[in-house]
Design a protein around this motif. Structure first.
Motif, PDB file in Angstrom:
ATOM      1  N   ALA A   1       0.822  -1.215   0.000  1.00  0.00           N
ATOM      2  CA  ALA A   1       0.000   0.000   0.000  1.00  0.00           C
ATOM      3  C   ALA A   1       0.854   1.262   0.000  1.00  0.00           C
ATOM      4  N   ARG A   2       2.193   1.086   0.072  1.00  0.00           N
ATOM      5  CA  ARG A   2       3.130   2.208   0.180  1.00  0.00           C
ATOM      6  C   ARG A   2       2.829   3.043   1.410  1.00  0.00           C
ATOM      7  N   ALA A   3       2.570   2.342   2.525  1.00  0.00           N
ATOM      8  CA  ALA A   3       2.206   3.000   3.783  1.00  0.00           C
ATOM      9  C   ALA A   3       3.310   2.815   4.820  1.00  0.00           C
ATOM     10  N   THR A   4       3.632   3.895   5.481  1.00  0.00           N
ATOM     11  CA  THR A   4       4.538   3.879   6.616  1.00  0.00           C
ATOM     12  C   THR A   4       3.673   4.018   7.865  1.00  0.00           C
ATOM     13  N   ILE A   5       3.893   3.147   8.828  1.00  0.00           N
ATOM     14  CA  ILE A   5       3.061   3.158  10.030  1.00  0.00           C
ATOM     15  C   ILE A   5       3.846   3.747  11.191  1.00  0.00           C
ATOM     16  N   PHE A   6       3.225   4.715  11.857  1.00  0.00           N
ATOM     17  CA  PHE A   6       3.732   5.275  13.099  1.00  0.00           C
ATOM     18  C   PHE A   6       2.732   4.884  14.181  1.00  0.00           C
ATOM     19  N   SER A   7       3.223   4.390  15.301  1.00  0.00           N
ATOM     20  CA  SER A   7       2.308   3.992  16.366  1.00  0.00           C
ATOM     21  C   SER A   7       2.466   4.901  17.573  1.00  0.00           C
ATOM     22  N   ILE A   8       1.341   5.146  18.205  1.00  0.00           N
ATOM     23  CA  ILE A   8       1.331   5.856  19.484  1.00  0.00           C
ATOM     24  C   ILE A   8       0.690   4.898  20.478  1.00  0.00           C
TER      25      ILE A   8
ATOM     26  N   GLY B   1       8.525   3.321   9.964  1.00  0.00           N
ATOM     27  CA  GLY B   1       7.957   4.363  10.824  1.00  0.00           C
ATOM     28  C   GLY B   1       8.628   4.376  12.185  1.00  0.00           C
ATOM     29  N   GLY B   2       7.932   4.945  13.132  1.00  0.00           N
ATOM     30  CA  GLY B   2       8.444   5.042  14.496  1.00  0.00           C
ATOM     31  C   GLY B   2       7.326   4.783  15.475  1.00  0.00           C
ATOM     32  N   SER B   3       7.695   4.649  16.729  1.00  0.00           N
ATOM     33  CA  SER B   3       6.727   4.362  17.771  1.00  0.00           C
ATOM     34  C   SER B   3       6.922   5.335  18.917  1.00  0.00           C
ATOM     35  N   PHE B   4       5.832   5.814  19.452  1.00  0.00           N
ATOM     36  CA  PHE B   4       5.869   6.791  20.530  1.00  0.00           C
ATOM     37  C   PHE B   4       4.920   6.359  21.637  1.00  0.00           C
ATOM     38  N   ARG B   5       5.172   6.846  22.838  1.00  0.00           N
ATOM     39  CA  ARG B   5       4.313   6.546  23.983  1.00  0.00           C
ATOM     40  C   ARG B   5       3.576   7.820  24.396  1.00  0.00           C
ATOM     41  N   ALA B   6       2.342   7.655  24.805  1.00  0.00           N
ATOM     42  CA  ALA B   6       1.550   8.778  25.326  1.00  0.00           C
ATOM     43  C   ALA B   6       1.121   8.390  26.736  1.00  0.00           C
ATOM     44  N   GLU B   7       2.009   8.586  27.692  1.00  0.00           N
ATOM     45  CA  GLU B   7       1.757   8.170  29.075  1.00  0.00           C
ATOM     46  C   GLU B   7       0.639   8.977  29.728  1.00  0.00           C
ATOM     47  N   VAL B   8       0.802  10.285  29.778  1.00  0.00           N
ATOM     48  CA  VAL B   8      -0.167  11.134  30.460  1.00  0.00           C
ATOM     49  C   VAL B   8      -1.007  11.903  29.456  1.00  0.00           C
ATOM     50  N   GLY B   9      -0.361  12.604  28.585  1.00  0.00           N
ATOM     51  CA  GLY B   9      -1.025  13.330  27.519  1.00  0.00           C
ATOM     52  C   GLY B   9      -0.337  12.987  26.219  1.00  0.00           C
ATOM     53  N   ALA B  10      -0.980  13.252  25.129  1.00  0.00           N
ATOM     54  CA  ALA B  10      -0.413  12.886  23.830  1.00  0.00           C
ATOM     55  C   ALA B  10       0.313  14.047  23.163  1.00  0.00           C
ATOM     56  N   ASP B  11       0.374  15.207  23.804  1.00  0.00           N
ATOM     57  CA  ASP B  11       1.005  16.371  23.184  1.00  0.00           C
ATOM     58  C   ASP B  11       2.441  16.090  22.750  1.00  0.00           C
ATOM     59  N   ALA B  12       3.241  15.537  23.645  1.00  0.00           N
ATOM     60  CA  ALA B  12       4.646  15.287  23.314  1.00  0.00           C
ATOM     61  C   ALA B  12       4.768  14.283  22.169  1.00  0.00           C
ATOM     62  N   ALA B  13       3.937  13.251  22.178  1.00  0.00           N
ATOM     63  CA  ALA B  13       3.990  12.239  21.117  1.00  0.00           C
ATOM     64  C   ALA B  13       3.624  12.857  19.764  1.00  0.00           C
ATOM     65  N   PHE B  14       2.597  13.705  19.745  1.00  0.00           N
ATOM     66  CA  PHE B  14       2.197  14.315  18.479  1.00  0.00           C
ATOM     67  C   PHE B  14       3.192  15.371  18.016  1.00  0.00           C
ATOM     68  N   GLU B  15       3.836  16.078  18.945  1.00  0.00           N
ATOM     69  CA  GLU B  15       4.881  17.027  18.550  1.00  0.00           C
ATOM     70  C   GLU B  15       6.052  16.287  17.917  1.00  0.00           C
ATOM     71  N   ARG B  16       6.452  15.190  18.533  1.00  0.00           N
ATOM     72  CA  ARG B  16       7.549  14.387  17.985  1.00  0.00           C
ATOM     73  C   ARG B  16       7.163  13.802  16.631  1.00  0.00           C
ATOM     74  N   LEU B  17       5.942  13.332  16.516  1.00  0.00           N
ATOM     75  CA  LEU B  17       5.452  12.798  15.249  1.00  0.00           C
ATOM     76  C   LEU B  17       5.468  13.881  14.174  1.00  0.00           C
TER      77      LEU B  17
ATOM     78  N   GLU C   1       8.932  14.295  12.978  1.00  0.00           N
ATOM     79  CA  GLU C   1       9.319  13.153  12.129  1.00  0.00           C
ATOM     80  C   GLU C   1       8.772  13.317  10.712  1.00  0.00           C
ATOM     81  N   LEU C   2       7.533  13.751  10.609  1.00  0.00           N
ATOM     82  CA  LEU C   2       6.882  13.824   9.304  1.00  0.00           C
ATOM     83  C   LEU C   2       7.249  15.080   8.521  1.00  0.00           C
ATOM     84  N   SER C   3       7.807  16.073   9.181  1.00  0.00           N
ATOM     85  CA  SER C   3       8.115  17.319   8.475  1.00  0.00           C
ATOM     86  C   SER C   3       9.454  17.262   7.752  1.00  0.00           C
ATOM     87  N   GLY C   4      10.288  16.291   8.060  1.00  0.00           N
ATOM     88  CA  GLY C   4      11.584  16.181   7.411  1.00  0.00           C
ATOM     89  C   GLY C   4      11.469  15.503   6.054  1.00  0.00           C
ATOM     90  N   PHE C   5      12.238  15.992   5.093  1.00  0.00           N
ATOM     91  CA  PHE C   5      12.256  15.357   3.783  1.00  0.00           C
ATOM     92  C   PHE C   5      13.567  15.705   3.102  1.00  0.00           C
TER      93      PHE C   5
END
Length: 166
Positions: free
Chosen positions: A75-82, A120-136, A139-143
């Motif tokens: 599918a040409r899909a890269t999976i990132f997990s939170i 892709g990459g994997s991130f943890r959202a322990e308390v809030g997901a803000d840090a995980a989404f910022e890191r994501l 990751e996605l803004s680089g090219f």
């Protein structure tokens, strides 16, 4: 007396485990259906998978993840997990685990493995997901942009080999 109690506990544990694995397999099946749909769309895709984990039977984990990773590649899909872990200490939990790190790894490991298998990459959202989404987002803004400049010696019309290193 104690033998029947032990058997009852083992049966409850096995039933609970089968239920958890079945839930994981249902989630994986839904992801596979989504990937099949995405395969019909041209171009590269990014899939963000938010999950509480996929506990799986160790014997079947890699073969299942290999199939999903192959379908993601098709599918040409890269999976990132939170990974969003279940709260360890809450008022409604009657029983505490004696192995919290092992339990967390059991849930998060398949997500991390699948993300890595698809690039892709994997991130943890322990308390809030803000840090995980910022890191994501980072990751996605680089090219990489690749440009080719025509050289006067290229007028011959011959095919030339090009090597790109990063």
């Amino acid at each position: 007396g104690s033998g029947s109690c032990t058997r009852e506990i083992q049966m409850q544990a096995e039933s609970t485990w089968r239920s958890v694995v079945m839930t994981s397999m249902q989630s994986i099946h839904a992801l596979r259906q989504a990937l099949a749909g995405l395969a019909q769309v041209r171009g590269d895709k990014t899939v963000i998978l938010i999950s509480g984990g996929w506990p799986m039977d160790e014997r079947e984990e890699m073969s299942t993840l290999n199939i999903v990773a192959s379908e993601a590649a098709a599918a040409r899909a890269t999976i990132f997990s939170i990974y969003v872990p279940v709260a360890t200490f809450t008022a409604d939990r009657r029983l505490m685990t004696a192995t919290p790190l092992a339990d967390s790894y059991l849930h998060s490991s398949p997500l991390e493995t699948l993300a890595a298998m698809t690039g892709g990459g994997s991130f943890r959202a322990e308390v809030g997901a803000d840090a995980a989404f910022e890191r994501l987002g980072r990751e996605l803004s680089g090219f990489y942009r690749l440009a080719i400049e025509k050289d006067p010696s290229d007028v011959s019309g011959k095919d030339r080999h090009m090597k790109v290193q990063v």
